[in-house]
Design an enzyme around this catalytic site. Structure first.
Site, short mmCIF file in Angstrom:
data_model
loop_
_atom_site.label_atom_id
_atom_site.label_comp_id
_atom_site.label_asym_id
_atom_site.label_seq_id
_atom_site.Cartn_x
_atom_site.Cartn_y
_atom_site.Cartn_z
CE LYS A 112 -4.05 -2.29 0.64
NZ LYS A 112 -3.34 -3.60 0.51
C1 LIG Z 1 -4.12 -4.83 0.13
C2 LIG Z 1 -3.08 -5.94 0.14
C3 LIG Z 1 -3.55 -7.01 -0.91
C4 LIG Z 1 -4.69 -6.85 -1.74
O1 LIG Z 1 -4.39 -6.02 -2.69
P1 LIG Z 1 -6.02 -5.46 -3.26
O2 LIG Z 1 -5.36 -4.28 -4.26
O3 LIG Z 1 -6.85 -4.98 -2.43
O4 LIG Z 1 -6.11 -6.59 -4.30
C5 LIG Z 1 -2.64 -8.06 -0.88
N1 LIG Z 1 -1.64 -8.37 0.17
C6 LIG Z 1 -1.57 -7.29 0.92
C7 LIG Z 1 -0.28 -7.48 1.87
C8 LIG Z 1 -2.11 -6.27 1.29
O5 LIG Z 1 -2.02 -5.20 2.00
#
Ligand SMILES: *Cc1c(COP(=O)(O)O)cnc(C)c1O
Length: 466
Positions: A112
């Site tokens: 993120k």
């Molecule tokens: C948010 C997240 C995901 C999923 O990503 P999306 O964009 O919601 O599909 C997968 N792994 C981790 C560690 C995340 O923080």
């Protein structure tokens, strides 16, 4: 560059407009009015650039005239300067045709940060120019919240309120949010699931007078700017492996469909992507959709990969819109039927188009632990449970003659219990987070109730206005 809503009933906006708006007023998601397209020569010219420079050049097409290129370059350089690896998104080879792209070297150790570090700076820039401020309201199953808080804490023009499902995030994830004590940050532990939190945020946005009074903005993965900021690392990985002269495939551990949608966008812009493999845990709505056009809601089951514990993938609407040839009325109709019936009636032709490119894969907790163990034994690599699902998905759905890049979305130290169960090794936190368990936490609990949450937002804004 102009942006339209997938449901066709919201104002057309420019980049700054969609950055601040988040969700469109008609409940839809903003998408570019037309996709930028790069030629073979354009892709080649991007080879070998440092990551921040690559990001600035790719983002420029989406930002349009809203921000001068030199400013965008500076914001990109600042956003990625604080990462714990000089390559920002290093590629690691696991097998002759299997690579991992590590997206977890940012301040909160999860992917993120890739988008959020840039978003915080974009917000600041645009709000300063407009002499305005916003209240960022978000729901998180773990990583979004800490990344958003880290990107916004202490910024003058932003208040931020983040909802998380009480007791359903890992301790590291919770502490990364609740130990940020800046006065413009409020953490709320909601008595409910992640989807309840997400519904509360959507309901706040739907409360028009409230939304206007508190200048609500979103940084959830529904925000277009987040998708845009996730495109560059797919390009970086593909170029490193020989694109545009060679195809690549990607495997993506998926929750809200935001990360893999950015891969789709890169392909739509002309990057030679042969296949996209969507990895899910036991919450396998996307795998069921891709296997049998069964997008039906079931209860959320907690898993070892909590950031993928979802019932509904909100960004899927953007893909649906494209698979329906950008027919906003049809998209709105399918989404309305989904909301009332709990099952998304995706027309057969649209489903077939999606399955030409996307493959699904799901793995339960036992399989996830087995994959973590196998990887460590095979090549000494420690993958967190989310990344392990992506890597297993890549292995399960190989594309002959094409390298697959699995996106590693969290640092193993964010999920030490799972790693230890699988390998007997307890990965340590990087030194910049080593004292996380000793830091003071600050958060409040709230019921799964819109009025209660709106009261918390109001109190945060009033506190900081005083
Ligand atoms: C948010 C997240 C995901 C999923 O990503 P999306 O964009 O919601 O599909 C997968 N792994 C981790 C560690 C995340 O923080």
């Amino acid at each position: 560059m102009r942006y339209v809503s997938t449901r066709g009933q919201a104002p057309v906006r420019d980049f700054s407009g969609v950055l601040l708006a988040g969700l469109a007023e008609d409940g839809g998601l903003y998408v570019p009015e037309s996709w930028p397209s790069l030629t073979h020569a354009d892709w080649r010219a991007l080879r070998g650039l440092p990551y921040a420079e690559l990001a600035a050049r790719l983002m420029n097409a989406f930002v349009g005239t809203c921000i001068p290129f030199a400013t965008l370059q500076r914001l990109c350089h600042e956003a990625y300067a604080g990462f714990g690896h000089p390559a920002v998104v290093p590629l690691v080879q696991l097998d002759h045709d299997l690579f991992v792209c590590e997206l977890f070297h940012g301040p909160t150790l999860a992917f993120k940060d890739m988008a959020m570090q840039l978003l915080g700076r974009l917000f600041d820039h645009v709000l300063t120019e407009r002499e305005s401020r916003v209240t960022i309201v978000g729901a998180t199953s773990g990583d979004t919240g800490s990344a958003a808080i880290e990107a916004c804490a202490g910024r003058d023009r932003i208040d931020i309120v983040i909802l998380h499902p009480d007791g359903r995030t890992s301790e590291v994830q919770r502490r990364q949010m609740t130990t940020v004590l800046a006065p413009n940050v409020t953490n709320v532990a909601v008595d409910g699931s992640f989807d309840d939190c997400q519904d509360l945020v959507k309901a706040m946005f739907a409360d028009a007078p409230f939304r206007r009074e508190y200048l609500l903005a979103a940084v959830n993965s529904i925000n277009w700017a987040r998708i845009a900021a996730q495109i560059p690392y797919y390009v970086a990985a593909a170029l490193a492996l020989g694109a545009p002269d060679r195809e690549v495939a990607f495997a993506v551990p998926t929750g809200n469909f935001g990360n893999v949608l950015a891969a789709w966008a890169a392909r739509r812009m002309g990057l030679p992507v042969a296949r996209l493999v969507v990895g899910s845990n036991r919450n396998d709505i996307l795998a069921r959709f891709l296997a049998a056009n069964d997008m039906s809601i079931r209860g959320v089951e907690p898993s070892l990969s909590p950031s993928m514990d979802i019932q509904v993938s909100s960004n899927f609407e953007r893909l649906l819109f494209e698979m329906l040839d950008r027919d906003a009325a049809a998209t709105a109709g399918v989404m309305a039927a989904f909301r009332t019936g709990g099952r998304m009636p995706v027309p057969e032709h649209a489903w077939r188009r999606a399955t030409n490119l996307f493959k699904g894969f799901s793995l339960d907790d036992a399989g996830t632990l087995a994959e973590i163990r196998r990887l460590h034994a095979a090549c000494g690599y420690l993958a967190d449970p989310h990344s392990a699902v992506g890597i297993a998905a890549a292995r399960a759905q190989p594309t002959p003659g094409v390298p697959t890049v699995a996106m590693a979305t969290a640092h193993p130290a964010k999920f030490p219990d799972a790693i230890e169960r699988a390998t007997s090794i307890r990965p340590p936190l990087p030194s910049r987070l080593a004292d996380l368990y000793e830091r003071v936490e600050k958060y409040q609990r709230a019921p799964n109730n819109l009025a209660a949450i709106e009261a918390v937002v109001r109190a945060t804004v009033l506190r900081n206005a005083a």
